[in-house]
Write a protein that holds these residues in place. Structure first.
Motif, PDB file in Angstrom:
ATOM      1  N   LEU A   1     -54.349 -64.081 -61.777  1.00 23.87           N
ATOM      2  CA  LEU A   1     -53.682 -63.361 -62.868  1.00 23.87           C
ATOM      3  C   LEU A   1     -54.448 -62.092 -63.206  1.00 23.87           C
ATOM      4  O   LEU A   1     -55.687 -62.086 -63.240  1.00 23.87           O
ATOM      5  CB  LEU A   1     -53.591 -64.255 -64.107  1.00 23.87           C
ATOM      6  N   GLY A   2     -53.716 -61.024 -63.476  1.00 26.70           N
ATOM      7  CA  GLY A   2     -54.352 -59.762 -63.836  1.00 26.70           C
ATOM      8  C   GLY A   2     -54.842 -59.760 -65.279  1.00 26.70           C
ATOM      9  O   GLY A   2     -54.565 -60.673 -66.065  1.00 26.70           O
ATOM     10  N   ARG A   3     -55.566 -58.727 -65.639  1.00 23.93           N
ATOM     11  CA  ARG A   3     -56.087 -58.603 -66.997  1.00 23.93           C
ATOM     12  C   ARG A   3     -54.927 -58.469 -67.980  1.00 23.93           C
ATOM     13  O   ARG A   3     -53.969 -57.727 -67.739  1.00 23.93           O
ATOM     14  CB  ARG A   3     -57.001 -57.384 -67.113  1.00 23.93           C
ATOM     15  N   GLY A   4     -54.997 -59.206 -69.073  1.00 23.39           N
ATOM     16  CA  GLY A   4     -53.924 -59.177 -70.055  1.00 23.39           C
ATOM     17  C   GLY A   4     -52.769 -60.098 -69.728  1.00 23.39           C
ATOM     18  O   GLY A   4     -51.778 -60.144 -70.458  1.00 23.39           O
ATOM     19  N   VAL A   5     -52.884 -60.827 -68.614  1.00 22.06           N
ATOM     20  CA  VAL A   5     -51.849 -61.771 -68.191  1.00 22.06           C
ATOM     21  C   VAL A   5     -52.460 -63.167 -68.218  1.00 22.06           C
ATOM     22  O   VAL A   5     -53.485 -63.417 -67.578  1.00 22.06           O
ATOM     23  CB  VAL A   5     -51.330 -61.447 -66.778  1.00 22.06           C
ATOM     24  N   GLY A   6     -51.850 -64.066 -68.986  1.00 24.91           N
ATOM     25  CA  GLY A   6     -52.424 -65.393 -69.170  1.00 24.91           C
ATOM     26  C   GLY A   6     -51.516 -66.517 -68.717  1.00 24.91           C
ATOM     27  O   GLY A   6     -50.478 -66.297 -68.078  1.00 24.91           O
ATOM     28  N   ALA A   7     -51.918 -67.727 -69.071  1.00 21.57           N
ATOM     29  CA  ALA A   7     -51.189 -68.919 -68.658  1.00 21.57           C
ATOM     30  C   ALA A   7     -49.756 -68.934 -69.192  1.00 21.57           C
ATOM     31  O   ALA A   7     -48.836 -69.408 -68.514  1.00 21.57           O
ATOM     32  CB  ALA A   7     -51.934 -70.170 -69.120  1.00 21.57           C
ATOM     33  N   LYS A   8     -49.551 -68.427 -70.408  1.00 15.75           N
ATOM     34  CA  LYS A   8     -48.196 -68.392 -70.964  1.00 15.75           C
ATOM     35  C   LYS A   8     -47.306 -67.476 -70.133  1.00 15.75           C
ATOM     36  O   LYS A   8     -46.136 -67.791 -69.874  1.00 15.75           O
ATOM     37  CB  LYS A   8     -48.264 -67.916 -72.413  1.00 15.75           C
TER      38      LYS A   8
ATOM     39  N   GLU B   1     -58.290 -65.128 -77.707  1.00 17.58           N
ATOM     40  CA  GLU B   1     -57.565 -64.059 -77.014  1.00 17.58           C
ATOM     41  C   GLU B   1     -56.862 -63.144 -78.019  1.00 17.58           C
ATOM     42  O   GLU B   1     -56.922 -61.912 -77.897  1.00 17.58           O
ATOM     43  CB  GLU B   1     -56.544 -64.657 -76.046  1.00 17.58           C
ATOM     44  N   ALA B   2     -56.178 -63.759 -78.983  1.00 16.74           N
ATOM     45  CA  ALA B   2     -55.490 -62.956 -79.994  1.00 16.74           C
ATOM     46  C   ALA B   2     -56.474 -62.155 -80.832  1.00 16.74           C
ATOM     47  O   ALA B   2     -56.247 -60.971 -81.140  1.00 16.74           O
ATOM     48  CB  ALA B   2     -54.645 -63.866 -80.892  1.00 16.74           C
ATOM     49  N   ALA B   3     -57.600 -62.772 -81.196  1.00 17.76           N
ATOM     50  CA  ALA B   3     -58.607 -62.088 -82.010  1.00 17.76           C
ATOM     51  C   ALA B   3     -59.212 -60.907 -81.266  1.00 17.76           C
ATOM     52  O   ALA B   3     -59.572 -59.888 -81.878  1.00 17.76           O
ATOM     53  CB  ALA B   3     -59.694 -63.067 -82.428  1.00 17.76           C
TER      54      ALA B   3
ATOM     55  N   ARG C   1     -34.376 -65.072 -84.919  1.00 21.62           N
ATOM     56  CA  ARG C   1     -34.406 -64.646 -83.519  1.00 21.62           C
ATOM     57  C   ARG C   1     -35.845 -64.775 -83.008  1.00 21.62           C
ATOM     58  O   ARG C   1     -36.775 -64.303 -83.653  1.00 21.62           O
ATOM     59  CB  ARG C   1     -33.925 -63.195 -83.388  1.00 21.62           C
ATOM     60  N   THR C   2     -36.010 -65.415 -81.840  1.00 23.57           N
ATOM     61  CA  THR C   2     -37.342 -65.728 -81.337  1.00 23.57           C
ATOM     62  C   THR C   2     -37.584 -65.096 -79.974  1.00 23.57           C
ATOM     63  O   THR C   2     -36.771 -65.252 -79.056  1.00 23.57           O
ATOM     64  CB  THR C   2     -37.542 -67.251 -81.222  1.00 23.57           C
ATOM     65  N   VAL C   3     -38.709 -64.408 -79.845  1.00 24.76           N
ATOM     66  CA  VAL C   3     -39.193 -63.884 -78.568  1.00 24.76           C
ATOM     67  C   VAL C   3     -40.454 -64.666 -78.211  1.00 24.76           C
ATOM     68  O   VAL C   3     -41.439 -64.625 -78.958  1.00 24.76           O
ATOM     69  CB  VAL C   3     -39.510 -62.381 -78.648  1.00 24.76           C
ATOM     70  N   LEU C   4     -40.427 -65.385 -77.106  1.00 28.21           N
ATOM     71  CA  LEU C   4     -41.605 -66.138 -76.675  1.00 28.21           C
ATOM     72  C   LEU C   4     -42.567 -65.211 -75.946  1.00 28.21           C
ATOM     73  O   LEU C   4     -42.157 -64.368 -75.138  1.00 28.21           O
ATOM     74  CB  LEU C   4     -41.196 -67.283 -75.750  1.00 28.21           C
ATOM     75  N   ALA C   5     -43.856 -65.376 -76.221  1.00 30.79           N
ATOM     76  CA  ALA C   5     -44.861 -64.496 -75.633  1.00 30.79           C
ATOM     77  C   ALA C   5     -46.231 -65.171 -75.680  1.00 30.79           C
ATOM     78  O   ALA C   5     -46.403 -66.229 -76.286  1.00 30.79           O
ATOM     79  CB  ALA C   5     -44.902 -63.164 -76.391  1.00 30.79           C
ATOM     80  N   SER C   6     -47.191 -64.538 -75.032  1.00 28.52           N
ATOM     81  CA  SER C   6     -48.568 -65.041 -75.019  1.00 28.52           C
ATOM     82  C   SER C   6     -49.288 -64.681 -76.309  1.00 28.52           C
ATOM     83  O   SER C   6     -48.833 -63.813 -77.078  1.00 28.52           O
ATOM     84  CB  SER C   6     -49.316 -64.421 -73.841  1.00 28.52           C
ATOM     85  N   PRO C   7     -50.445 -65.299 -76.567  1.00 29.90           N
ATOM     86  CA  PRO C   7     -51.229 -64.917 -77.752  1.00 29.90           C
ATOM     87  C   PRO C   7     -51.610 -63.436 -77.773  1.00 29.90           C
ATOM     88  O   PRO C   7     -51.577 -62.799 -78.829  1.00 29.90           O
ATOM     89  CB  PRO C   7     -52.471 -65.806 -77.656  1.00 29.90           C
ATOM     90  N   MET C   8     -51.957 -62.870 -76.618  1.00 33.55           N
ATOM     91  CA  MET C   8     -52.335 -61.458 -76.590  1.00 33.55           C
ATOM     92  C   MET C   8     -51.134 -60.560 -76.872  1.00 33.55           C
ATOM     93  O   MET C   8     -51.243 -59.575 -77.614  1.00 33.55           O
ATOM     94  CB  MET C   8     -52.978 -61.113 -75.243  1.00 33.55           C
ATOM     95  N   THR C   9     -49.989 -60.891 -76.299  1.00 37.45           N
ATOM     96  CA  THR C   9     -48.785 -60.103 -76.548  1.00 37.45           C
ATOM     97  C   THR C   9     -48.364 -60.219 -78.005  1.00 37.45           C
ATOM     98  O   THR C   9     -47.942 -59.235 -78.626  1.00 37.45           O
ATOM     99  CB  THR C   9     -47.648 -60.547 -75.618  1.00 37.45           C
ATOM    100  N   ALA C  10     -48.486 -61.420 -78.560  1.00 30.83           N
ATOM    101  CA  ALA C  10     -48.146 -61.619 -79.971  1.00 30.83           C
ATOM    102  C   ALA C  10     -49.031 -60.757 -80.863  1.00 30.83           C
ATOM    103  O   ALA C  10     -48.553 -60.097 -81.802  1.00 30.83           O
ATOM    104  CB  ALA C  10     -48.280 -63.094 -80.340  1.00 30.83           C
ATOM    105  N   ALA C  11     -50.330 -60.735 -80.580  1.00 27.69           N
ATOM    106  CA  ALA C  11     -51.259 -59.948 -81.392  1.00 27.69           C
ATOM    107  C   ALA C  11     -50.957 -58.454 -81.281  1.00 27.69           C
ATOM    108  O   ALA C  11     -50.944 -57.734 -82.282  1.00 27.69           O
ATOM    109  CB  ALA C  11     -52.698 -60.228 -80.963  1.00 27.69           C
TER     110      ALA C  11
END
Length: 470
Positions: free
Chosen positions: A181-188, A358-360, A442-452
C-alpha cells in the motif's frame, strides 16, 4: 482425494460435532460466544421459557456497546441512556447476565468496549477458535485465524443452550493481495477496493481467506479492519492465517494462554495455514500498489471510487440513479467537491489505537473546518486510556473535535449519536445504506486519514497532501 486443506477447512473440520447431510446442516462446536445488549433479550427469554441454563457460561463474554452513551461523564453510576428502549436493553442485559451467571463487562468495567474490539485486545480471540456473536461484523475476529461469523437472535439462544450451532459448510474464496500500500493508503482503502472489485455479492456463500504480501505486511489492527468488512462483500466470514505478528499481539494479554499453556497453544496455532496444493472454490487477485484512498459515493460499500476519480455515470440504471439522488452527488464529478457536515471516527472497523494515531497525524496542529462536527469514539475504555496517555485526546480536542467514551456510537446511531436529516457524514464505519446513521443521513465511508483530512477541509478530501510535510 487430497489431504491438503485450506485454513478454513482445518478450523471447520476440527469443530464439526455431526457432519452435514443433504437434509441437515452440520452441528458445529463454538469456542467463544460474545454477546451484547441488542441481540440477546429474546435469546434469554427462550432459555427461560424452556427452563434451560446456559450450557457453558465460561465460554460466554458479555459487554454493552450499541445502546450505551458516549458523552463524556464523571461516573457511570448515574449515567442517563439515550431513549427508553436503549435504557431497557442495558438494564435487561445486566439482569440476564446476573441470572445466568455470565461475566459482563458493564459500565464500571475498565475492559468495556465494542464486542469486536475487546475480544482481541483481551486475548479471548485466538487462532483456530470458532467465534460467534449476534452481530454481522463478528468476521473481525477472523484476522487471528479464527472462524468467526455473526448469528441471528434465535441462534444466539441455541448457542447459549447447547454451545453448538447448525451450519451449512460454506465455499472458499482466496483473495491474493500483492504489492504494498502506498503512503496515505490504509487497510480501509484496501478492503473498500476489494469490495469495489468483487461487488457486495462477490463473497456470498463463501469464507474469504485474505493472502499475499500486502496482507502479511499489515499489523493486527489493520487485519481486523479488512476482515471486519468481509460481510460487506457478502461473505460468511473472512480469515487471515496467523503468523508472528499475530502471536506477538496476543502474547501476555490477560485472556491469552500463559506459561506452558502458551507454548502448547503456539505449537497448535503454527499449523493453521493453507497447505500448499490446497484448492479454493474461487480466487481473486488484487494489486495493492495501484490503490489510492477510497471513498464511497452511493448507498452500499460496493459503490466506491478512488479519491481522485469521478463518480461513474450509469444513468440507465434506476437503482444507481436513486442512490446518487439520495447522496446528492453528480456523475462525472469527484467526491472532493462534496461538502461535509459531520465526521465520525470510530466503530468496530476503525476505532483502535492505530486508527486514532493515523487520524491524529493528520489533525496535529490543524483545525476542523467551520460548521463541521467531528466525533472521535475509541473502541474500548482501554484504547481511550492508551490514547490519552499518548496525548491523542488533546490533538483531537485542540482541532475542535469531540472526544467521547467507548461504544458503537454514530456507526448505527442507537444511542442518540446520529447524523441529521440530509446531512453528509464522512465515516470510518462499515455501512452506508440510506438512514444508517440517522433518518435521511448521507454516509461516505472512508479511512481514518481521509476522515481527518475531510474534517479539516470541510469537503471530502485526499489525506496525502497533509502527509507531504510530515
Amino acid at each position: 482425494m487430497t489431504n491438503k486443506k485450506t485454513l478454513f477447512e482445518k478450523v471447520w473440520d476440527e469443530h464439526v460435532v455431526v457432519e452435514e447431510t443433504a437434509d441437515t446442516p452440520a452441528i458445529l462446536y463454538i469456542d467463544l460466544h460474545i454477546i451484547h445488549e441488542v441481540t440477546t433479550p429474546q435469546a434469554f427469554s427462550l432459555l427461560r421459557a424452556k427452563g434451560l441454563p446456559v450450557r457453558r457460561p465460561d465460554l460466554v463474554l458479555a459487554t454493552m456497546d450499541h445502546s450505551t452513551p458516549t458523552t463524556p461523564i464523571a461516573s457511570f453510576k448515574d449515567l442517563e441512556i439515550a431513549g427508553n428502549g436503549a435504557a431497557m436493553q442495558v438494564r435487561q442485559m445486566e439482569a440476564n447476565c446476573r441470572e445466568f451467571g455470565i461475566e459482563l463487562l458493564g459500565f464500571e468495567s475498565a475492559e468495556r468496549g465494542i464486542v469486536h474490539v475487546i475480544g482481541p485486545e483481551l486475548g479471548a480471540t485466538q487462532p483456530g477458535k470458532t467465534i460467534v456473536c449476534g452481530d454481522s461484523h463478528t468476521s473481525t475476529h477472523g484476522a487471528f485465524g479464527a472462524l468467526a461469523f455473526g448469528i441471528g437472535t434465535t441462534e444466539v439462544g441455541h448457542v447459549l443452550a447447547t454451545q453448538c450451532l447448525l451450519q451449512r459448510r460454506p465455499k472458499t474464496l482466496a483473495i491474493d493481495v500483492a504489492g504494498r500500500l502506498g503512503r496515505g493508503v490504509g487497510a480501509k482503502d484496501l478492503v473498500l477496493g476489494i469490495i469495489g472489485k468483487i461487488g457486495v455479492n462477490g463473497g456470498t456463500g463463501h469464507v474469504i481467506e485474505y493472502r499475499g504480501d500486502a496482507i502479511k505486511s499489515l499489523g493486527m489492527d489493520a487485519r481486523m479492519t479488512v476482515c471486519n468488512m468481509s460481510i460487506e462483500a457478502g461473505a460468511r466470514a473472512g480469515m487471515i492465517a496467523p503468523d508472528d505478528t499475530t502471536y506477538e499481539y496476543l502474547r501476555n494479554r490477560s485472556r491469552a494462554p500463559q506459561g506452558e499453556d502458551w507454548d502448547v497453544a503456539l505449537r497448535r496455532w503454527r499449523q493453521l495455514y493453507t497447505d500448499d496444493g490446497a484448492t479454493f472454490d474461487k480466487s481473486v487477485k488484487i494489486d495493492a500498489s495501484k490503490l489510492t484512498p477510497m471513498v464511497t459515493f452511493g448507498t452500499h460499500p460496493g459503490m466506491v471510487i478512488g479519491i481522485d476519480e469521478p463518480v461513474p455515470d450509469r444513468s440507465s440504471d434506476p437503482s444507481f440513479r436513486k442512490a446518487l439522488n439520495y447522496m446528492q452527488v453528480e456523475a462525472g464529478k469527484p467526491m472532493t467537491q462534496t461538502s461535509v457536515d459531520v465526521v465520525f471516527l470510530g466503530s468496530c472497523t476503525n476505532s483502535r489505537l492505530s486508527d486514532l494515531q493515523e487520524a491524529a497525524s493528520i489533525l496535529q496542529g490543524q483545525r476542523i473546518a467551520p460548521g463541521v462536527r467531528m466525533l472521535v469514539v475509541p473502541g474500548s475504555q482501554q484504547i481511550k486510556k492508551a490514547a490519552e496517555a499518548l496525548g491523542l485526546d488533546r490533538v483531537f480536542l485542540e482541532a475542535g473535535a469531540e472526544w467521547r467514551e467507548a461504544g458503537c456510537s454514530m456507526c448505527i446511531g442507537m444511542n442518540g449519536d446520529t447524523v441529521g436529516q440530509g446531512k453528509l457524514s464522512v465515516s470510518t464505519s462499515n455501512r452506508n445504506f440510506e438512514g444508517r446513521q440517522g433518518m435521511g443521513a448521507r454516509t461516505v465511508l472512508a479511512s481514518p486519514m481521509t476522515a481527518a483530512a475531510s474534517a479539516i477541509c470541510g469537503t471530502v478530501a485526499d489525506p496525502r497532501p497533509f502527509l507531504e510535510s510530515k
